[in-house]
Design a protein around this motif. Structure first.
Motif, PDB file in Angstrom:
ATOM      1  N   HIS A 209       0.832  -1.203   0.000  1.00 58.93           N
ATOM      2  CA  HIS A 209       0.000   0.000   0.000  1.00 58.93           C
ATOM      3  C   HIS A 209       0.870   1.257   0.000  1.00 58.93           C
ATOM      4  CE1 HIS A 209      -3.373   2.639   0.802  1.00 58.93           C
ATOM      5  NE2 HIS A 209      -2.668   3.184   1.782  1.00 58.93           N
ATOM      6  N   ALA A 211       1.370   5.128   0.640  1.00 62.45           N
ATOM      7  CA  ALA A 211       0.789   6.196   1.454  1.00 62.45           C
ATOM      8  C   ALA A 211       1.631   7.456   1.301  1.00 62.45           C
ATOM      9  CB  ALA A 211       0.747   5.766   2.922  1.00 62.45           C
ATOM     10  N   LEU A 221      -4.802   5.012   5.643  1.00 60.74           N
ATOM     11  CA  LEU A 221      -3.910   3.886   5.926  1.00 60.74           C
ATOM     12  C   LEU A 221      -4.649   2.800   6.710  1.00 60.74           C
ATOM     13  CD1 LEU A 221      -0.982   2.838   5.800  1.00 60.74           C
ATOM     14  CD2 LEU A 221      -0.560   4.017   7.961  1.00 60.74           C
ATOM     15  N   ARG A 225      -5.451  -1.201   5.856  1.00 63.02           N
ATOM     16  CA  ARG A 225      -5.155  -2.299   6.796  1.00 63.02           C
ATOM     17  C   ARG A 225      -6.422  -3.094   7.125  1.00 63.02           C
ATOM     18  NH1 ARG A 225      -0.450  -2.104  10.030  1.00 63.02           N
ATOM     19  NH2 ARG A 225      -1.688  -3.330  11.469  1.00 63.02           N
ATOM     20  N   GLU A 242       3.610  -1.076   3.961  1.00 64.59           N
ATOM     21  CA  GLU A 242       3.320   0.333   3.715  1.00 64.59           C
ATOM     22  C   GLU A 242       4.532   0.974   3.051  1.00 64.59           C
ATOM     23  OE1 GLU A 242       2.633   2.486   7.364  1.00 64.59           O
ATOM     24  OE2 GLU A 242       2.868   4.419   6.339  1.00 64.59           O
ATOM     25  N   ILE A 383      10.058   1.017   3.621  1.00 62.10           N
ATOM     26  CA  ILE A 383       8.810   0.255   3.812  1.00 62.10           C
ATOM     27  C   ILE A 383       8.659  -0.236   5.256  1.00 62.10           C
ATOM     28  CG2 ILE A 383       8.606  -0.532   1.412  1.00 62.10           C
ATOM     29  CD1 ILE A 383       9.624  -3.300   2.336  1.00 62.10           C
ATOM     30  N   LYS A 384       7.401  -0.329   5.666  1.00 67.83           N
ATOM     31  CA  LYS A 384       7.094  -0.908   6.981  1.00 67.83           C
ATOM     32  C   LYS A 384       6.279  -2.166   6.739  1.00 67.83           C
ATOM     33  CE  LYS A 384       6.706   3.486   9.300  1.00 67.83           C
ATOM     34  NZ  LYS A 384       5.622   4.469   9.378  1.00 67.83           N
TER      35      LYS A 384
END
Ligand code: ATP
Ligand code: MG
Length: 404
Positions: A209, A211, A221, A225, A242, A383-384
């Motif tokens: 995704h 953002a 966000l 999720r 993310e 990225i997370k």
């Protein structure tokens, strides 16, 4: 005199055509069933041509609801077991029939003797059980073609199993048997449906995704999720990735002509998704593009956007009409979330008239003014990754109609 179901018989269907992959498929399906039922005290036993779920006191309805969402199951039947004496068989058949019987109903008995040492063969079994039903239910009628109830009797070494209901499963192939794919997940209606359809054919998805805070809100966000959480009902836990996209969007806004903003944004998204795919050992990319829906989804646009990679891109909803997509979104319970009004990163700087027919050489020319490599690698480095697990609440409360 109602009788409690002691187990569920699960039938595989399409798997049976899969020759040498069969073992892998059955193994994966057993694993998926076990993890979907992990909080209940049931036991999953998978054999070559069907699986059993021993209920051990667990609520049948709850187990059935979860099973109906697991891909790779063609249908399943709740069953009761009887010990191998004719007396018990007779009373068990009558008690089971009592669960579903209404006066005047037609029925047939379908017996199978998996253990040939049993005293009656299948024809004699049909006769014996049929007589038991006539004795207990005055107005029951036998009908071979399309009876109201089919009473299945299966004699095995350990016990005799009886069932009267067959519930349609979700079909498809067990999630995980096709390998991994990266789902480009926005907050819209289409991409969650695309993800669901990819899961249905066995793809183990990870959600990517993009953002762009502060232009996109924490709400946007969270919505992405939450949509991912909805998909876990069908595929087990899903990694949510993310991607920080603000820097790239600002660069494009500042340095490229407005009419190419959408095209360049999409090309960056695809490049980044592809880099993440490589790192995380995915084989394909999945998106929710639907032909002709918006400017970025004309064939001309797709061609120019797609030119940044040769990785296969699967577009499960590409030829569906919006109403067909919405229909599925409602059934998988993502629709109400998808229509919550939060800005997607793609629309934040969108000009009123994006190009519906962009040219590849022009897109490449405008990009030559940008530090493509640096922008992509910074986004990938930022990225997370977060694992979204099946929420028991969601799995229990979600309504799910037969989709197939
Ligand atoms: P959706 O309903 O899935 O948002 P859409 O009809 O709104 O689709 P677009 O917004 O043009 O179409 O997006 C096309 C596809 O690009 C999406 O289906 C999705 O796969 C991907 N996409 C769009 N925005 C994002 C985002 N913020 N993060 C990840 N993927 C995205
Ligand atoms: Mg969208």
């Amino acid at each position: 005199m109602t009788i409690e179901y002691s187990e569920i018989l699960v039938r595989y269907g399409e798997l049976s055509t899969k020759g040498k992959n069969r073992k892998t498929f059955i193994h994966q399906l057993a694993k998926n069933m076990t993890s979907a039922l992990t909080d209940l005290d049931v036991r999953v036993k998978a054999t070559r041509d069907h699986a059993h779920i021993l209920l051990r006191g667990a609520d049948y309805e709850l187990v059935a609801e979860r099973l109906a969402k697991i891909f790779g199951i063609v249908n399943f039947s709740p069953a009761v077991s009887a010990d191998r004496s004719l007396d018990t068989l007779r009373t068990t058949a009558q008690q089971l029939m009592a669960r579903v019987y209404k006066a005047g109903m037609t029925f047939k008995v379908q017996s199978r003797r998996a253990d040939h040492t049993f005293e009656l063969d299948s024809t004699e079994l049909n006769q014996f059980v049929g007589d038991a039903i006539f004795d207990a239910f005055d107005y029951a009628k036998v009908q071979m073609k399309q009876p109201d109830v089919t009473l299945r009797v299966e004699v095995r070494e350990d016990a005799i199993y009886l069932s009267v209901e067959t519930i349609k499963g979700a079909g498809g192939l067990p999630v995980g048997t096709a390998g991994r794919g990266m789902l480009m997940l926005s907050g819209g209606i289409d991409s969650p449906v695309a993800g669901y359809l990819a899961l249905k054919r066995g793809v183990d998805i990870e959600a990517v995704h993009f953002a762009s805070p502060p232009y996109t809100s924490p709400g946007a966000l969270k919505k992405a999720r939450d949509l991912t959480a909805k998909l876990t009902a069908f595929g087990g836990s899903i990694q949510f990735i993310e991607v920080p996209f603000t820097e790239i969007q600002e660069e494009i806004r500042d340095k490229a002509p407005q009419e190419y903003l959408m095209t360049l944004t999409r090309r960056f998204m695809l490049r980044i998704t592809d880099e993440i795919r490589k790192i995380r050992h995915g084989k394909i990319i999945i998106n929710g593009e639907s032909l002709g829906q918006v400017a970025s989804q004309t064939l001309g646009s797709m061609e120019v956007i797609n030119a940044v990679t040769t990785t296969p891109i699967i577009r499960p909803v590409v030829t569906m009409d919006k109403l067909e997509i919405i229909d599925i979104a409602e059934k998988i319970d993502t629709f109400n979330l998808s229509i919550l009004p939060f800005e997607d990163c793609c629309t934040i700087f969108a000009p009123p008239n994006p190009k519906t027919n962009p040219k590849l050489d022009k897109a490449e020319f405008y990009e030559s003014k940008l530090d493509i490599e640096g922008l992509v690698s910074r986004a990938v480095a930022g990225i997370k990754v977060d694992k979204i697990s099946v929420s028991a609440d969601d799995a229990q409360n979600q309504e799910f109609d037969d989709l197939l």
